[in-house]
Design a protein around this motif. Structure first.
Motif, short mmCIF file in Angstrom:
data_model
loop_
_atom_site.label_atom_id
_atom_site.label_comp_id
_atom_site.label_asym_id
_atom_site.label_seq_id
_atom_site.Cartn_x
_atom_site.Cartn_y
_atom_site.Cartn_z
N MET A 201 0.84 -1.19 0.00
CA MET A 201 0.00 0.00 0.00
C MET A 201 0.88 1.25 0.00
SD MET A 201 -3.07 0.96 2.68
CE MET A 201 -4.10 2.40 2.43
N ALA A 202 0.53 2.24 -0.83
CA ALA A 202 1.36 3.43 -0.97
C ALA A 202 1.36 4.24 0.32
CB ALA A 202 0.85 4.28 -2.13
N LYS A 203 2.53 4.82 0.63
CA LYS A 203 2.64 5.66 1.81
C LYS A 203 2.37 7.11 1.42
CE LYS A 203 5.99 2.85 4.37
NZ LYS A 203 7.33 2.85 5.00
N HIS A 204 1.65 7.81 2.28
CA HIS A 204 1.33 9.20 2.01
C HIS A 204 2.21 10.11 2.86
CE1 HIS A 204 -2.11 8.34 -0.52
NE2 HIS A 204 -2.56 7.50 0.39
N GLY A 205 2.41 11.33 2.37
CA GLY A 205 3.25 12.28 3.07
C GLY A 205 2.56 12.88 4.28
N LYS A 206 3.33 13.68 5.03
CA LYS A 206 2.83 14.28 6.27
C LYS A 206 1.64 15.21 6.01
CE LYS A 206 4.37 17.06 10.20
NZ LYS A 206 5.53 17.78 10.81
N LYS A 207 1.70 16.00 4.94
CA LYS A 207 0.62 16.94 4.65
C LYS A 207 -0.68 16.22 4.33
CE LYS A 207 3.56 20.75 3.09
NZ LYS A 207 3.92 21.64 1.96
N TYR A 208 -0.57 15.12 3.59
CA TYR A 208 -1.78 14.35 3.26
C TYR A 208 -2.35 13.72 4.53
CZ TYR A 208 -4.87 10.82 1.30
OH TYR A 208 -5.97 10.05 1.00
N THR A 209 -1.48 13.21 5.37
CA THR A 209 -1.91 12.58 6.62
C THR A 209 -2.65 13.59 7.50
OG1 THR A 209 -0.04 11.04 6.56
CG2 THR A 209 -1.16 11.31 8.66
N GLU A 210 -2.12 14.82 7.55
CA GLU A 210 -2.76 15.87 8.34
C GLU A 210 -4.13 16.23 7.75
OE1 GLU A 210 -1.87 17.32 11.24
OE2 GLU A 210 -0.34 15.76 11.30
N ALA A 211 -4.20 16.26 6.41
CA ALA A 211 -5.47 16.58 5.75
C ALA A 211 -6.50 15.48 6.03
CB ALA A 211 -5.25 16.72 4.24
N LEU A 212 -6.04 14.24 6.00
CA LEU A 212 -6.93 13.10 6.20
C LEU A 212 -7.54 13.10 7.60
CD1 LEU A 212 -7.96 10.67 4.58
CD2 LEU A 212 -6.10 9.32 5.56
N LYS A 213 -6.82 13.65 8.58
CA LYS A 213 -7.31 13.68 9.95
C LYS A 213 -8.57 14.54 10.08
CE LYS A 213 -2.84 13.00 12.28
NZ LYS A 213 -1.81 13.62 13.15
N GLN A 214 -8.77 15.44 9.13
CA GLN A 214 -9.93 16.33 9.19
C GLN A 214 -11.14 15.76 8.45
OE1 GLN A 214 -9.01 20.63 8.85
NE2 GLN A 214 -6.91 19.99 8.37
N VAL A 215 -10.97 14.56 7.91
CA VAL A 215 -12.06 13.90 7.19
C VAL A 215 -12.75 12.88 8.08
CG1 VAL A 215 -12.65 12.43 5.22
CG2 VAL A 215 -10.88 14.19 4.98
N ASP A 216 -14.06 12.97 8.14
CA ASP A 216 -14.86 12.00 8.89
C ASP A 216 -15.17 10.84 7.95
OD1 ASP A 216 -16.70 10.50 10.28
OD2 ASP A 216 -17.93 12.22 10.91
N LYS A 217 -14.49 9.72 8.15
CA LYS A 217 -14.64 8.57 7.26
C LYS A 217 -16.05 7.98 7.29
CE LYS A 217 -9.77 7.19 7.55
NZ LYS A 217 -8.83 6.09 7.91
N ASN A 218 -16.77 8.26 8.34
CA ASN A 218 -18.12 7.70 8.47
C ASN A 218 -19.20 8.65 7.95
OD1 ASN A 218 -17.22 5.29 9.82
ND2 ASN A 218 -16.92 6.53 11.67
N LYS A 219 -18.77 9.81 7.49
CA LYS A 219 -19.75 10.80 7.04
C LYS A 219 -19.88 10.83 5.53
CE LYS A 219 -20.86 15.75 7.27
NZ LYS A 219 -20.54 17.06 7.89
N THR A 220 -21.10 11.04 5.07
CA THR A 220 -21.36 11.27 3.65
C THR A 220 -21.66 12.76 3.51
OG1 THR A 220 -22.27 9.05 3.38
CG2 THR A 220 -22.76 10.64 1.66
N TYR A 221 -20.82 13.46 2.80
CA TYR A 221 -20.91 14.92 2.71
C TYR A 221 -21.85 15.38 1.59
CZ TYR A 221 -16.64 14.93 5.57
OH TYR A 221 -15.71 14.73 6.57
#
Length: 226
Positions: free
Chosen positions: A1-21
């Protein structure tokens, strides 16, 4: 599985994986977490419950987005006579006939969209192996095989987007730039989504759209409640 950078990881933290926007919420969040050093493209991926092997389920078309894509498309036109003059007057980047066919056969592919008049398709057909795999072959379903080259060129320059379901039932399409106002991206999304809904095959039973996701260049994917 591809590794993502620090900025992407920080962006992902603000996403609610259980939410449909909603589309508007998704655009706002993508703007908030965007970290690209350029004007990122906002894209949608629409998963359809279709069988692309069936002729009537090969969902394909073109739609002019009301607010454009933010990208200037380089358009070539295969035409002769009056249609060639019309294409040049409309702002086509390159217009030609046999000379243009030969140029492409020699390896030139510096363009985004190809338009052709119906009489030219016998010649353009020789380029099928080159243009087909790249999605550049003129096609009546996308308005790129037409005698009205003026309209075709104008639509493309105005922000026309072509969409085509792939072998996995997915449609990917750009709907603007991250710098666009939220309402403009949302309006573009709604226009494209409605066009795809209208393209539902009459023979299809059950579900049609199974999921919709929105993302930006380098950004996380968001599930959309469409």
């Amino acid at each position: 599985m591809a590794k993502h950078g620090k900025k992407y990881t920080e962006a992902l933290k603000q996403v609610d994986k259980n939410k449909t926007y909603t589309a508007e919420e998704a655009v706002e969040l993508l703007k908030k977490v965007d970290f690209a050093k350029f004007d990122a493209t906002v894209e949608v991926a629409i998963n359809l419950d279709v069988d692309p092997k069936q002729a009537d389920q090969q969902i394909r078309g073109a739609i002019v987005l009301p607010n454009g894509t933010g990208k200037t498309q380089k358009v070539i036109v295969f035409a002769e006579g009056q249609q060639a003059k019309d294409a040049e007057a409309a702002g086509a980047d390159v217009v030609g006939s046999d000379d243009l066919v030969e140029k492409i056969q020699d390896g030139w592919l510096d363009f985004d969209v190809a338009v052709a008049t119906p009489p030219m398709m016998a010649k353009v057909g020789r380029l099928g192996r080159v243009l087909g795999p790249k999605g550049l072959m003129p096609n009546p379903k996308t308005g790129t095989v037409t005698m009205d080259v003026t309209k075709a060129v104008n639509n493309i320059k105005a922000g026309q987007v072509t969409y085509r379901v792939d072998s996995n039932g997915l449609i990917h399409a750009p709907i603007g730039k991250i710098s666009f106002d939220t309402n403009k991206i949302t309006e573009n999304f709604t226009t494209l989504y409605n066009a795809i809904l209208k393209a539902r095959p009459a023979s299809l039973k059950g579900s049609y759209v199974t999921s919709v996701n929105m993302t930006s260049t380098f950004g996380p994917g968001l599930k959309i409640n469409a």
